[in-house]
Design a protein around this motif. Structure first.
Motif, PDB file in Angstrom:
ATOM      1  N   PRO A   1     -10.083   2.504  -0.863  1.00 12.02           N
ATOM      2  CA  PRO A   1     -10.182   3.928  -0.937  1.00 12.02           C
ATOM      3  C   PRO A   1      -8.824   4.378  -1.491  1.00 12.02           C
ATOM      4  N   LEU A   2      -7.556   3.565  -1.317  1.00 15.86           N
ATOM      5  CA  LEU A   2      -6.363   4.045  -1.952  1.00 15.86           C
ATOM      6  C   LEU A   2      -6.502   3.607  -3.338  1.00 15.86           C
ATOM      7  N   MET A   3      -7.004   2.368  -3.789  1.00 12.51           N
ATOM      8  CA  MET A   3      -7.342   2.125  -5.070  1.00 12.51           C
ATOM      9  C   MET A   3      -8.016   3.107  -5.897  1.00 12.51           C
ATOM     10  N   ASP A   4      -9.100   3.662  -5.282  1.00  9.79           N
ATOM     11  CA  ASP A   4      -9.876   4.648  -5.993  1.00  9.79           C
ATOM     12  C   ASP A   4      -9.392   5.820  -6.195  1.00  9.79           C
ATOM     13  N   PHE A   5      -8.626   6.282  -5.081  1.00 13.22           N
ATOM     14  CA  PHE A   5      -7.882   7.534  -5.250  1.00 13.22           C
ATOM     15  C   PHE A   5      -6.792   7.357  -6.499  1.00 13.22           C
ATOM     16  N   LEU A   6      -6.210   6.244  -6.314  1.00 17.06           N
ATOM     17  CA  LEU A   6      -5.221   6.209  -7.595  1.00 17.06           C
ATOM     18  C   LEU A   6      -5.802   6.044  -9.014  1.00 17.06           C
ATOM     19  N   ARG A   7      -7.068   5.390  -8.957  1.00 12.34           N
ATOM     20  CA  ARG A   7      -7.689   5.226 -10.366  1.00 12.34           C
ATOM     21  C   ARG A   7      -8.366   6.660 -10.617  1.00 12.34           C
ATOM     22  N   SER A   8      -8.535   7.566 -10.042  1.00  5.48           N
ATOM     23  CA  SER A   8      -8.983   8.722 -10.122  1.00  5.48           C
ATOM     24  C   SER A   8      -7.965   9.591 -10.706  1.00  5.48           C
ATOM     25  N   LEU A   9      -6.564   9.463 -10.293  1.00  4.86           N
ATOM     26  CA  LEU A   9      -5.667   9.990 -10.974  1.00  4.86           C
ATOM     27  C   LEU A   9      -5.383   9.630 -12.334  1.00  4.86           C
ATOM     28  N   LEU A  10      -5.430   8.151 -12.668  1.00  3.43           N
ATOM     29  CA  LEU A  10      -5.618   8.140 -14.134  1.00  3.43           C
ATOM     30  C   LEU A  10      -6.574   8.683 -14.926  1.00  3.43           C
ATOM     31  N   GLY A  11      -7.705   8.949 -14.279  1.00  4.61           N
ATOM     32  CA  GLY A  11      -8.844   9.465 -14.979  1.00  4.61           C
ATOM     33  C   GLY A  11      -8.492  11.102 -15.211  1.00  4.61           C
ATOM     34  N   LEU A  12      -7.672  11.572 -14.077  1.00  6.07           N
ATOM     35  CA  LEU A  12      -7.553  12.888 -14.295  1.00  6.07           C
ATOM     36  C   LEU A  12      -6.324  13.145 -15.433  1.00  6.07           C
ATOM     37  N   TRP A  13      -5.626  12.230 -15.500  1.00  5.85           N
ATOM     38  CA  TRP A  13      -4.411  12.428 -16.868  1.00  5.85           C
ATOM     39  C   TRP A  13      -5.149  12.175 -18.048  1.00  5.85           C
ATOM     40  N   ARG A  14      -6.292  11.257 -18.228  1.00  7.26           N
ATOM     41  CA  ARG A  14      -7.108  11.077 -19.171  1.00  7.26           C
ATOM     42  C   ARG A  14      -8.238  11.982 -19.474  1.00  7.26           C
TER      43      ARG A  14
ATOM     44  N   GLU B   1       0.826  -1.276  -0.054  1.00  6.53           N
ATOM     45  CA  GLU B   1      -0.155  -0.129   0.008  1.00  6.53           C
ATOM     46  C   GLU B   1       0.878   1.195   0.063  1.00  6.53           C
ATOM     47  N   GLU B   2       2.188   1.117   0.442  1.00  2.95           N
ATOM     48  CA  GLU B   2       2.999   2.343   0.303  1.00  2.95           C
ATOM     49  C   GLU B   2       3.706   2.363  -0.791  1.00  2.95           C
ATOM     50  N   VAL B   3       4.088   1.151  -1.644  1.00  6.95           N
ATOM     51  CA  VAL B   3       4.785   1.226  -2.902  1.00  6.95           C
ATOM     52  C   VAL B   3       4.043   1.556  -4.024  1.00  6.95           C
ATOM     53  N   LEU B   4       2.567   1.130  -4.152  1.00  6.02           N
ATOM     54  CA  LEU B   4       1.822   1.188  -5.121  1.00  6.02           C
ATOM     55  C   LEU B   4       1.613   2.723  -5.790  1.00  6.02           C
ATOM     56  N   PRO B   5       1.730   3.590  -4.657  1.00  4.00           N
ATOM     57  CA  PRO B   5       1.484   4.929  -5.274  1.00  4.00           C
ATOM     58  C   PRO B   5       2.718   5.341  -6.049  1.00  4.00           C
ATOM     59  N   LEU B   6       3.885   4.875  -5.871  1.00  4.97           N
ATOM     60  CA  LEU B   6       4.995   5.198  -6.612  1.00  4.97           C
ATOM     61  C   LEU B   6       4.809   5.057  -8.163  1.00  4.97           C
ATOM     62  N   PHE B   7       3.946   4.366  -8.523  1.00  3.10           N
ATOM     63  CA  PHE B   7       3.870   4.245 -10.051  1.00  3.10           C
ATOM     64  C   PHE B   7       2.920   5.066 -10.510  1.00  3.10           C
ATOM     65  N   PHE B   8       2.514   6.148  -9.663  1.00  2.00           N
ATOM     66  CA  PHE B   8       1.801   7.263 -10.161  1.00  2.00           C
ATOM     67  C   PHE B   8       2.426   8.647 -10.007  1.00  2.00           C
ATOM     68  N   VAL B   9       3.740   8.734  -9.712  1.00  2.00           N
ATOM     69  CA  VAL B   9       4.388  10.011  -9.758  1.00  2.00           C
ATOM     70  C   VAL B   9       4.993  10.629 -10.914  1.00  2.00           C
ATOM     71  N   GLU B  10       4.594  10.161 -11.927  1.00  3.04           N
ATOM     72  CA  GLU B  10       4.419  10.585 -13.222  1.00  3.04           C
ATOM     73  C   GLU B  10       3.334  10.130 -14.242  1.00  3.04           C
ATOM     74  N   PRO B  11       2.852  10.976 -15.124  1.00  5.12           N
ATOM     75  CA  PRO B  11       1.720  10.540 -15.839  1.00  5.12           C
ATOM     76  C   PRO B  11       2.185   9.643 -17.014  1.00  5.12           C
ATOM     77  N   ASP B  12       2.220   8.505 -16.600  1.00  7.38           N
ATOM     78  CA  ASP B  12       2.467   7.179 -17.371  1.00  7.38           C
ATOM     79  C   ASP B  12       1.112   6.112 -17.285  1.00  7.38           C
ATOM     80  N   PRO B  13       0.117   6.299 -17.754  1.00  5.69           N
ATOM     81  CA  PRO B  13      -1.079   5.807 -17.619  1.00  5.69           C
ATOM     82  C   PRO B  13      -0.813   4.198 -17.834  1.00  5.69           C
ATOM     83  N   ALA B  14      -0.035   3.830 -19.000  1.00  5.43           N
ATOM     84  CA  ALA B  14      -0.121   2.160 -19.065  1.00  5.43           C
ATOM     85  C   ALA B  14       0.529   1.576 -17.956  1.00  5.43           C
ATOM     86  N   ARG B  15       1.777   2.322 -17.669  1.00 10.32           N
ATOM     87  CA  ARG B  15       2.632   1.539 -16.457  1.00 10.32           C
ATOM     88  C   ARG B  15       1.818   1.786 -14.971  1.00 10.32           C
ATOM     89  N   ALA B  16       1.113   2.835 -14.914  1.00  9.40           N
ATOM     90  CA  ALA B  16       0.185   2.959 -13.547  1.00  9.40           C
ATOM     91  C   ALA B  16      -0.951   1.872 -13.642  1.00  9.40           C
TER      92      ALA B  16
END
Length: 342
Positions: A218-231, A185-200
């Protein structure tokens, strides 16, 4: 016959607070064992006045594990509660006496290398950046090469480039291997530190198979919302809401889980210094309107008011457990009493 119905959690919460009071022996004896005979009602009425006065000044502080039953009663009654409010009060007391600025005595004996990293993050949440900064830098030196060291330097105000975190996270497929310390749960957000939708998105897919816990949703939902923001199919307001929901699920014992989401919030939503991002999270954790005093807890005071009203009639007081509720009535208790409320 006059009577009052109370929910079982309301009566249980009232009893929990009553048991914490000293100098009310009749209340303890009679209210917890089936009721009070008429001849003892005047003495009981005097004690109930004292109980009301004590509730008006007694802080509504619930601690674990001693008050776990009271926490459950509050949850059943919908009474707001957050363990973070207790933590905030404790941190503020420590900051006022400059505990972290001095770090001497028993603290230094128990933790000669300074406060644990988790404690330092907690201090930052509630405005203690100046006292925490030297300890953060020392902790970073002691834990060199670890994710903890990276976060400590960032929290102390040093720049942290996304490429550094990306390199630490590695490929998404590594998440499937039980190699990470700290946790997924602490490492997964590191895949969202730059807008790389496919990798994230790949990291989310791998993590979804690994986590298997509603606690992580809730963490997964937050990270998915970042994907949506990028898109560009999710609004900033939605990301903010998902961030709030994510941090609200983090207990004080797992405070390190707040760091990465705060970093991402600062990177994509609101650019603030690291300590300000943590303080923002802290203010939102305290947002729950916890009643300050026992007298502010309506179900507890409703139970007390019912007792006062029935006691004033002078006919006796009976306390009966029913299916899902408690019946208080103005009549003599059943002979022999009972101990089901002890």
């Amino acid at each position: 016959m006059e009577f009052r119905h109370l929910s079982a959690p309301a009566w249980s919460a009232f009893k929990s607070w009553l048991l914490k009071l000293h100098g009310v022996p009749i209340s303890h004896l009679r209210l917890l064992t089936g009721g009070c005979p008429a001849e003892e009602l005047p003495a009981l009425a005097k004690e109930l006045k004292r109980v009301r006065a004590e509730f008006k000044k007694r802080p509504n502080e619930v601690s674990a594990p001693a008050d776990e039953g009271l926490r459950k009663d509050y949850a059943a009654l919908g009474v707001p509660w957050s363990a973070w409010s207790e933590v905030a009060r404790e941190v503020q007391r420590d900051l006022k006496r400059k505990r972290y600025a001095r770090w001497t005595g028993a603290d230094a004996l128990e933790f000669p290398e300074g406060p644990p990293a988790e404690d330092l993050v907690t201090v930052l949440l509630f405005g203690g950046v100046e006292q925490a900064r030297p300890h953060l830098l020392r902790r970073a030196s002691l834990a060199a090469g670890s994710l903890e060291a990276l976060w400590c330097r960032w929290l102390a105000g040093e720049p942290l480039e996304p490429e550094t975190l990306r390199s630490f996270a590695g490929a998404p497929e590594r998440l499937a291997e039980p190699l990470y310390t700290p946790g997924l749960e602490e490492v997964l957000p590191l895949f969202f530190v730059e807008p790389d939708p496919a990798r994230a998105e790949r990291a989310l897919d791998v993590a979804s198979a690994q986590m298997g816990s509603s606690r992580s949703q809730p963490l997964m939902d937050f990270l998915r919302s970042l994907l949506g923001l990028w898109r560009q199919d999710t609004s900033v307001e939605e990301v903010r809401a998902r961030f709030d929901a994510s941090i609200a699920t983090v207990p004080p014992s797992e405070v390190a889980r707040l760091i990465a989401p705060a970093y991402l919030y600062g990177r994509y939503i609101h650019a603030l210094p690291p300590h300000a991002l943590l303080e923002l999270a802290g203010s939102r954790l305290e947002r729950i309107a916890v009643p300050a005093r026992v007298a502010d807890v309506q179900p507890v005071m409703a139970a007390l008011a019912a007792l006062e009203e029935l006691t004033a009639m002078g006919l006796g007081l009976r306390v009966e457990q029913r299916s899902g509720n408690v019946l208080l009535s103005a009549q003599e208790p059943e002979t022999g009493g009972g101990d089901e409320f002890l």
